[in-house]
Design an enzyme around this catalytic site. Structure first.
Site, short mmCIF file in Angstrom:
data_model
loop_
_atom_site.label_atom_id
_atom_site.label_comp_id
_atom_site.label_asym_id
_atom_site.label_seq_id
_atom_site.Cartn_x
_atom_site.Cartn_y
_atom_site.Cartn_z
N GLU A 22 9.09 17.28 14.30
CA GLU A 22 9.66 16.97 12.98
C GLU A 22 9.05 17.93 11.95
O GLU A 22 7.84 18.00 11.81
CB GLU A 22 9.31 15.53 12.60
CG GLU A 22 9.90 15.13 11.26
CD GLU A 22 9.54 13.69 10.85
OE1 GLU A 22 8.39 13.27 11.04
OE2 GLU A 22 10.44 13.01 10.32
N LYS A 59 0.89 -1.18 0.00
CA LYS A 59 0.00 0.00 0.00
C LYS A 59 0.92 1.22 0.00
O LYS A 59 1.41 1.66 1.04
CB LYS A 59 -0.87 -0.04 1.26
CG LYS A 59 -2.22 0.67 1.17
CD LYS A 59 -2.17 2.11 0.76
CE LYS A 59 -1.74 3.05 1.86
NZ LYS A 59 -1.51 4.43 1.36
N CYS A 80 13.89 10.66 6.26
CA CYS A 80 13.81 10.35 7.69
C CYS A 80 15.20 10.38 8.32
O CYS A 80 15.33 10.41 9.53
CB CYS A 80 13.19 8.99 7.90
SG CYS A 80 14.17 7.70 7.16
P1 NAD Z 1 2.36 9.26 6.77
O1 NAD Z 1 2.40 8.70 8.14
O2 NAD Z 1 1.44 10.40 6.51
O3 NAD Z 1 1.92 8.12 5.71
C1 NAD Z 1 2.53 6.85 5.71
C2 NAD Z 1 1.52 5.82 5.24
O4 NAD Z 1 0.43 5.79 6.16
C3 NAD Z 1 0.94 6.13 3.86
O5 NAD Z 1 0.85 4.94 3.11
C4 NAD Z 1 -0.43 6.70 4.19
O6 NAD Z 1 -1.39 6.42 3.19
C5 NAD Z 1 -0.80 6.01 5.48
N1 NAD Z 1 -1.65 6.84 6.34
C6 NAD Z 1 -1.69 8.20 6.41
N2 NAD Z 1 -2.60 8.61 7.32
C7 NAD Z 1 -3.16 7.48 7.84
C8 NAD Z 1 -4.16 7.25 8.83
N3 NAD Z 1 -4.78 8.25 9.47
N4 NAD Z 1 -4.49 5.97 9.13
C9 NAD Z 1 -3.87 4.94 8.51
N5 NAD Z 1 -2.92 5.11 7.54
C10 NAD Z 1 -2.56 6.36 7.22
O7 NAD Z 1 3.86 9.61 6.36
P2 NAD Z 1 4.37 10.39 5.07
O8 NAD Z 1 4.03 11.83 5.22
O9 NAD Z 1 3.95 9.69 3.85
O10 NAD Z 1 5.94 10.20 5.22
C11 NAD Z 1 6.76 11.03 5.97
C12 NAD Z 1 6.98 10.47 7.36
O11 NAD Z 1 7.58 9.18 7.28
C13 NAD Z 1 7.97 11.31 8.18
O12 NAD Z 1 7.48 11.38 9.49
C14 NAD Z 1 9.26 10.52 8.11
O13 NAD Z 1 10.15 10.73 9.17
C15 NAD Z 1 8.73 9.13 8.12
N6 NAD Z 1 9.71 8.18 7.60
C16 NAD Z 1 10.33 7.36 8.49
C17 NAD Z 1 11.28 6.47 8.04
C18 NAD Z 1 11.96 5.56 9.01
O14 NAD Z 1 12.55 4.57 8.57
N7 NAD Z 1 11.91 5.81 10.29
C19 NAD Z 1 11.58 6.39 6.67
C20 NAD Z 1 10.91 7.24 5.79
C21 NAD Z 1 9.97 8.13 6.28
#
Ligand code: NAD
Length: 499
Positions: free
Chosen positions: A384, A175, A283
């Site tokens: 962040e 997804k 990240c």
């Molecule tokens: P996000 O949390 O908004 O989305 C991630 C996933 O969750 C997506 O597939 C999205 O569709 C889903 N999602 C979003 N809202 C949701 C909800 N309310 N309920 C269920 N699923 C939901 O993250 P983003 O903005 O796409 O990515 C950036 C974030 O990811 C930053 O916080 C970054 O630090 C983090 N990140 C962490 C790592 C790591 O390895 N720690 C790596 C890459 C990115």
């Protein structure tokens, strides 16, 4: 004009699905809507999971060597399509094409590692643990697994999960982020072209409804998530409550500590790439420089200010640009809001990205921003931002710098720049973070190590990829054997002990 519609991938083919909910996918460089992605409804989710459940057993029963050969061909095909994939990533994410190529390369290194699966999955054997009794263990696939990924690495993060999950013999429902969903479709198509059985790698396009279904459906055995901390916690708790194995990586606020003896040239170059590469949407981006001593801080900030002003911000497809746009207008405005908050909270705004000439264009641009005199109580330090904003915090000792790192809610990556081996060793030993760089600003572990943060940056017991990936995507079965050799021991009513 009808907009192109990005499909799901089910049974090796593109499918539109039945949902009439659609989400816009932007070209961040122009601000225009480039396509639309369906947000799966219950019928779409059922179609994708049922197909994966049907495909999983036969894939899991193939020999590990056979699966390894498919993985090898898939890696070769992805390499052959690297230019196409990098441009696709860049067109929806906004990162410069060379950076997109880099993320693809790092993701494919995990697939390379996974081609060694016949060796990596080997069990253990003990001959004669008791009279006539042998014992051995084996690793077996789980079945259907879910990969839920963020927008900022549309190829690398899915490949972290797909590499070990597929090689270990599982089916995967990916997804992807609804903000840049096309790369997942091409990765799945190339897997089938490489000889992967249809249904073993499906793509489910969607939002929270799809995620929540994957976390609760009894056919899904394991959930791997990467994204922001609040959603990581939600996915971790929901999946665990439904009896699933789960790993959920969250947000970050990575510090780079500069000791007075650091090589300043090296520190400046490292900070520029680590803070502003991919417009800070990594990240592992460095978003805080903790500088020991005012003289070092004055020199560093003066050098950084010139470099940040000179950043080339523009179309990510044009060679020579350092930074493209942010992923969406909403995200750009959120970052601009943080810059405003930093000013009101009393930090010194040395370079203001909101006034960069690129912001006059229609794309989601913001220049690089540099704050000095940031303190631990400010929102720009605590939270962040996930954009091209670097905060300089001044401290008076290495101990104070370490305390700052350790007291922060996040513990993903951290770096120290110094020429003092003893100080670096002490720091690496005591810092409360999952990944540490010594004169290396972005210490992302290679595929044969594992990736993962501490504290609010990760929930679950396993890191991504490396041997942790193999452990996460398999379960251990231990077999104790004895063969009749004439005559039987009398029934024993005590706990069996070794003889
Ligand atoms: P996000 O949390 O908004 O989305 C991630 C996933 O969750 C997506 O597939 C999205 O569709 C889903 N999602 C979003 N809202 C949701 C909800 N309310 N309920 C269920 N699923 C939901 O993250 P983003 O903005 O796409 O990515 C950036 C974030 O990811 C930053 O916080 C970054 O630090 C983090 N990140 C962490 C790592 C790591 O390895 N720690 C790596 C890459 C990115």
């Amino acid at each position: 004009m009808t907009l192109p519609r990005i499909p799901h991938v089910v049974a090796g083919a593109r499918r539109d699905g039945q949902s009439d909910r659609l989400s816009p996918v932007f070209d961040p460089s122009t601000g225009a809507i480039a396509s639309q992605v369906p947000l799966a409804n219950a019928a779409d989710i059922e179609m994708v999971i049922a197909d994966a459940a049907a495909a999983a057993p036969a894939w899991g029963q193939r020999s590990a060597q056979d699966r390894s050969r498919v993985m090898f061909r898939w890696r070769e095909l992805c390499m052959a399509h690297a230019d196409e994939l990098a441009r696709l990533i860049s067109s929806e994410h906004g990162k410069v094409v060379s950076d997109a190529r880099g993320e693809l390369q790092r993701g494919l290194e995990v697939v390379e590692f996974a081609t060694g699966i016949p060796h990596l999955m080997k069990g253990e054997f003990s001959d004669g643990v008791s009279r006539g009794i042998d014992m051995y263990s084996m690793r077996q696939p789980l079945g259907v697994t879910a990969a839920i990924t963020p927008f900022n690495f549309p190829a690398m993060v899915p490949l972290w999960m797909l590499g070990p999950a597929l090689a270990c013999g599982n089916a995967v429902v990916l997804k992807p982020s609804e903000r840049d969903p096309s790369t997942a479709v091409r990765l799945a198509e190339l897997f089938v072209e490489a000889g992967g059985p249809p249904g073993v790698f499906n793509v489910l396009q969607g939002d929270a409804d799809a995620v929540n279904a994957l976390c609760t459906d009894p056919r899904v055995q394991a959930v791997s998530f990467v994204g922001s901390t609040p959603i990581a916690r939600h996915v971790y708790e929901t999946s665990a409550r439904h009896g699933k194995r789960v790993q959920a990586m969250g947000g970050a606020k990575n510090h780079l500590v500069v000791l007075p003896d650091a090589d300043l040239d090296m520190t400046v170059e490292s900070l520029m790439g680590a803070a502003y590469g991919s417009a800070g949407e990594r990240c592992m981006a460095i978003s805080v420089a903790v500088v020991v001593g005012d003289a070092t801080a004055d020199a560093l900030v003066a050098r950084l200010a010139d470099r940040v002003r000179a950043l080339r911000v523009g179309d990510p497809r044009v060679d020579g640009n350092d930074m493209g746009p942010l992923v969406t207008a909403v995200h750009r405005d959120r970052i601009a809001g943080y810059i405003g908050a930093g000013v009101s909270e009393g930090a010194s705004l040395v370079v203001d990205g909101r006034t960069h000439p690129a912001t006059a264009e229609s794309g989601f641009f913001l220049g690089g921003t540099l704050f000095d005199h940031v303190t631990a109580n400010m929102s720009i330090y605590r939270e962040e931002i996930f954009g091209p904003v670097l905060c300089v915090v001044r401290v008076q000792s290495a101990e104070e710098a370490l305390t700052l790192c350790n007291e922060h809610q996040y513990g993903n990556g951290v770096a120290i720049f110094t020429r003092n081996g003893g100080a670096a060793r002490e720091f690496a030993h005591r810092v409360q973070c999952g990944m540490v760089g010594i004169n290396v600003p972005i210490p992302v572990p290679l595929a044969f190590y594992s990736f993962g943060g501490w504290k609010e940056s990760a929930f679950g017991d396993h890191n991504q990829h490396g041997m942790d990936g193999v452990r996460f995507y398999t379960r251990t079965k231990t077999v104790t054997t004895r063969w009749p050799s004439g005559g039987a021991d009398a029934a024993s009513f005590s706990m069996p002990v070794l003889r």
